[in-house]
Write a protein that holds these residues in place. Structure first.
Motif, PDB file in Angstrom:
ATOM      1  N   SER A  34      -1.976   6.136  85.138  1.00  0.00           N
ATOM      2  CA  SER A  34      -1.399   6.713  86.344  1.00  0.00           C
ATOM      3  C   SER A  34      -2.271   7.821  86.918  1.00  0.00           C
ATOM      4  CB  SER A  34       0.010   7.244  86.052  1.00  0.00           C
ATOM      5  OG  SER A  34       0.673   7.547  87.253  1.00  0.00           O
ATOM      6  N   ALA A  35      -2.727   8.731  86.066  1.00  0.00           N
ATOM      7  CA  ALA A  35      -3.562   9.839  86.546  1.00  0.00           C
ATOM      8  C   ALA A  35      -4.852   9.308  87.170  1.00  0.00           C
ATOM      9  CB  ALA A  35      -3.880  10.793  85.395  1.00  0.00           C
ATOM     10  N   LYS A  36      -5.491   8.355  86.498  1.00  0.00           N
ATOM     11  CA  LYS A  36      -6.735   7.778  87.008  1.00  0.00           C
ATOM     12  C   LYS A  36      -6.498   7.058  88.323  1.00  0.00           C
ATOM     13  CE  LYS A  36     -10.819   5.759  87.121  1.00  0.00           C
ATOM     14  NZ  LYS A  36     -10.526   4.930  88.304  1.00  0.00           N
ATOM     15  N   GLU A  53       1.897   5.288  94.313  1.00  0.00           N
ATOM     16  CA  GLU A  53       2.993   5.051  93.371  1.00  0.00           C
ATOM     17  C   GLU A  53       3.764   3.788  93.708  1.00  0.00           C
ATOM     18  OE1 GLU A  53       3.920   9.674  92.019  1.00  0.00           O
ATOM     19  OE2 GLU A  53       5.011   8.804  93.709  1.00  0.00           O
ATOM     20  N   LYS A  54       3.936   3.511  94.998  1.00  0.00           N
ATOM     21  CA  LYS A  54       4.689   2.327  95.410  1.00  0.00           C
ATOM     22  C   LYS A  54       3.841   1.060  95.379  1.00  0.00           C
ATOM     23  CE  LYS A  54       7.753   4.957  98.464  1.00  0.00           C
ATOM     24  NZ  LYS A  54       8.085   5.255  99.878  1.00  0.00           N
ATOM     25  N   ASP A  63       5.290   2.978  86.055  1.00  0.00           N
ATOM     26  CA  ASP A  63       6.144   3.688  87.017  1.00  0.00           C
ATOM     27  C   ASP A  63       7.027   4.746  86.345  1.00  0.00           C
ATOM     28  OD1 ASP A  63       7.884   1.971  85.743  1.00  0.00           O
ATOM     29  OD2 ASP A  63       8.414   0.833  87.540  1.00  0.00           O
ATOM     30  N   TYR A  64       6.934   4.882  85.016  1.00  0.00           N
ATOM     31  CA  TYR A  64       7.623   5.987  84.340  1.00  0.00           C
ATOM     32  C   TYR A  64       6.901   7.322  84.563  1.00  0.00           C
ATOM     33  CZ  TYR A  64      10.213   2.541  81.477  1.00  0.00           C
ATOM     34  OH  TYR A  64      11.020   1.524  81.035  1.00  0.00           O
ATOM     35  N   VAL A  80       4.640  11.547  81.101  1.00  0.00           N
ATOM     36  CA  VAL A  80       5.867  10.752  81.009  1.00  0.00           C
ATOM     37  C   VAL A  80       6.947  11.645  80.434  1.00  0.00           C
ATOM     38  CG1 VAL A  80       6.926   8.641  80.134  1.00  0.00           C
ATOM     39  CG2 VAL A  80       4.464   8.693  80.627  1.00  0.00           C
ATOM     40  N   TYR A  81       7.875  12.056  81.286  1.00  0.00           N
ATOM     41  CA  TYR A  81       8.934  12.989  80.886  1.00  0.00           C
ATOM     42  C   TYR A  81       8.340  14.238  80.230  1.00  0.00           C
ATOM     43  CZ  TYR A  81      11.702   8.788  81.662  1.00  0.00           C
ATOM     44  OH  TYR A  81      12.252   7.666  82.217  1.00  0.00           O
ATOM     45  N   GLY A  82       7.227  14.688  80.765  1.00  0.00           N
ATOM     46  CA  GLY A  82       6.573  15.888  80.264  1.00  0.00           C
ATOM     47  C   GLY A  82       5.704  15.675  79.036  1.00  0.00           C
TER      48      GLY A  82
END
Length: 450
Positions: A34-36, A53-54, A63-64, A80-82
């Motif tokens: 996700s970060a990349k 994101e979409k 998408d988490y 992901v949730y911190g």
């Protein structure tokens, strides 16, 4: 009843424990991807976080991730949730790189020297707009329907094409983009970048600077059975080296792309599982190993960086292209090439013309035949870092078609017998996306004469 609730509670505990045990190791992959993705899409193609994101990150589990962009610092962060926070930094000329906490962001770095085509020629051999050309043997109404059918109708999310480009006899005869994309949009080719990497070996061979049939020049292999593996074996993905490529789980490929500081060494350090040329096994690690081999052909890191662009990418006017690097400065030749749809098509045109680019020969004609010849064990579906239709994967498309292929259905299709190059960029791949239908529909719109 109390015993029942105890059993339910214990079962719930076991369920949560199992879920955590099986999912937690994947968090690095999720937040890393996700970060990349956020950093690359935002800083290379100027997409908004929500758009990425979409679109790009609309993948199960990815998408988490919770993401943020720092425009001033030119980086993106995901967790992901911190948990398992990962960071990707952007550097002009090198693209986005997923980094570890000990990476020195203040350390100076070299970037490739770039040049642009400076002539008054139209596309594809110059940067001027393509000429309007009408072919009497093309049914444009039928062609436009075939291209339009590759895209979703309003409100649908099944075909998910971003662009389709059709080039016949060097002229654009059809070009369509999804909402939010246009001819200037840079799109990640994923594994189509492998074909770029392989082409550089064809260029070096043409220059008389490299022999792909000699054992790969890797010192670490010289004292064991890997010493007989040739660059030819590596280009054909049949080196016999161990490798697992399964993006639905933690594997060699995901560890390389989302954990490794030096991606060129992951395949290098693997033992053999088969003899060379005895077992075909698709491996992104092999391509990054080839990138590492390329790096060692030059006296300096700057020369390595420049070669990719001066010998190929900028040479054929793929001026929008950016090939991203890992933390060690290696081009991630397996996966991280970005370019506009038109520029991706130029790689196809180079091969359609067997290495000749507007009068300049970049690689020998035999190289085009080499990459399009089936490799042992692939059942006619793979050549040398190009995929093939020789085995009839697409039954209604000529068997001489070969193509660059990338994750989520990126394709540059080369059909020599029909003088065609077809590019499709998107978010859904075969078989969910009907490539056979799209390709055959486009072909049927052209009356081909001998």
């Amino acid at each position: 009843m109390k015993k029942f609730f105890k059993l339910v509670g214990f079962a719930s505990f076991i369920g949560v424990f199992y879920l955590g045990f099986t999912t937690y190791p994947k968090l690095d992959l999720i937040s890393g991807f996700s970060a990349k993705s956020i950093a690359s899409g935002h800083f290379i193609d100027h997409r908004s976080q929500s758009t990425i994101e979409k679109g790009d990150n609309d993948i199960k589990m990815i998408d988490y991730a919770e993401n943020s962009i720092n425009d001033a610092g030119k980086f993106a962060v995901a967790s992901v949730y911190g948990l398992k926070e990962r960071k990707a930094i952007y550097r002009e000329g090198l693209g986005a790189t997923l980094i570890t906490n000990d990476f020195d962001v203040s350390k100076p770095y070299e970037v490739p020297k770039r040049t642009k085509l400076n002539n008054n020629l139209p596309f594809p051999y110059g940067n001027k707009d393509p000429l309007d050309t009408v072919f009497t043997n093309v049914d444009y109404a039928k062609l436009n329907v075939a291209v339009a059918n590759a895209f979703d109708k309003k409100g649908e999310l099944s075909k998910r094409s971003r662009s389709v480009l059709v080039i016949y006899k060097d002229k654009i005869i059809a070009e369509k983009y999804d909402t939010g994309f246009n001819k200037d949009s840079k799109i990640l080719g994923w594994s189509m970048t492998k074909s770029v990497t392989a082409t550089l070996f064809g260029i070096l061979q043409k220059q008389g600077k490299y022999d792909i049939y000699k054992p790969a020049p890797i010192p670490e292999w010289q004292k064991d059975d890997r010493k007989i593996i040739t660059t030819n074996d590596l280009l054909h993905m049949n080196s016999g080296l161990e490798w697992e490529e399964n993006y639905s789980t933690i594997c060699d490929a995901t560890n390389m792309l989302f954990q490794a500081k030096d991606m060129t060494r992951i395949q290098l350090e693997k033992p053999t599982a088969f003899k060379p040329n005895a077992h075909w096994n698709y491996s992104s690690g092999t391509t990054n190993l080839l990138s590492g081999i390329l790096r060692k052909q030059f006296k300096s890191h700057q020369e390595y960086l420049d070669f990719w662009y001066s010998a190929l990418i900028d040479k054929i006017g793929m001026n929008s292209m950016v090939v991203e690097t890992d933390m060690a400065g290696n081009f991630v030749g397996s996966s991280y090439g970005w370019a506009t749809t038109r520029d991706w098509s130029k790689l196809g045109l180079l091969y359609l013309h067997k290495g000749n680019w507007n009068g300049t020969t970049l690689f020998d004609e035999s190289w085009a035949k080499y990459v399009a010849t089936p490799t042992a064990g692939s059942n006619g579906k793979y050549g040398a870092h190009f995929w093939l239709n020789a085995g009839g994967r697409f039954p209604d498309v000529p068997r001489d078609m070969y193509f660059c292929s990338g994750y989520q259905g990126q394709m540059v299709a080369i059909i020599p017998s029909l003088d065609l190059v077809i590019v499709r960029m998107g978010l859904v791949e075969d078989p969910k996306f009907d490539f056979n239908g799209m390709l055959s529909g486009i072909i049927a719109s052209i009356k081909h004469t001998k």
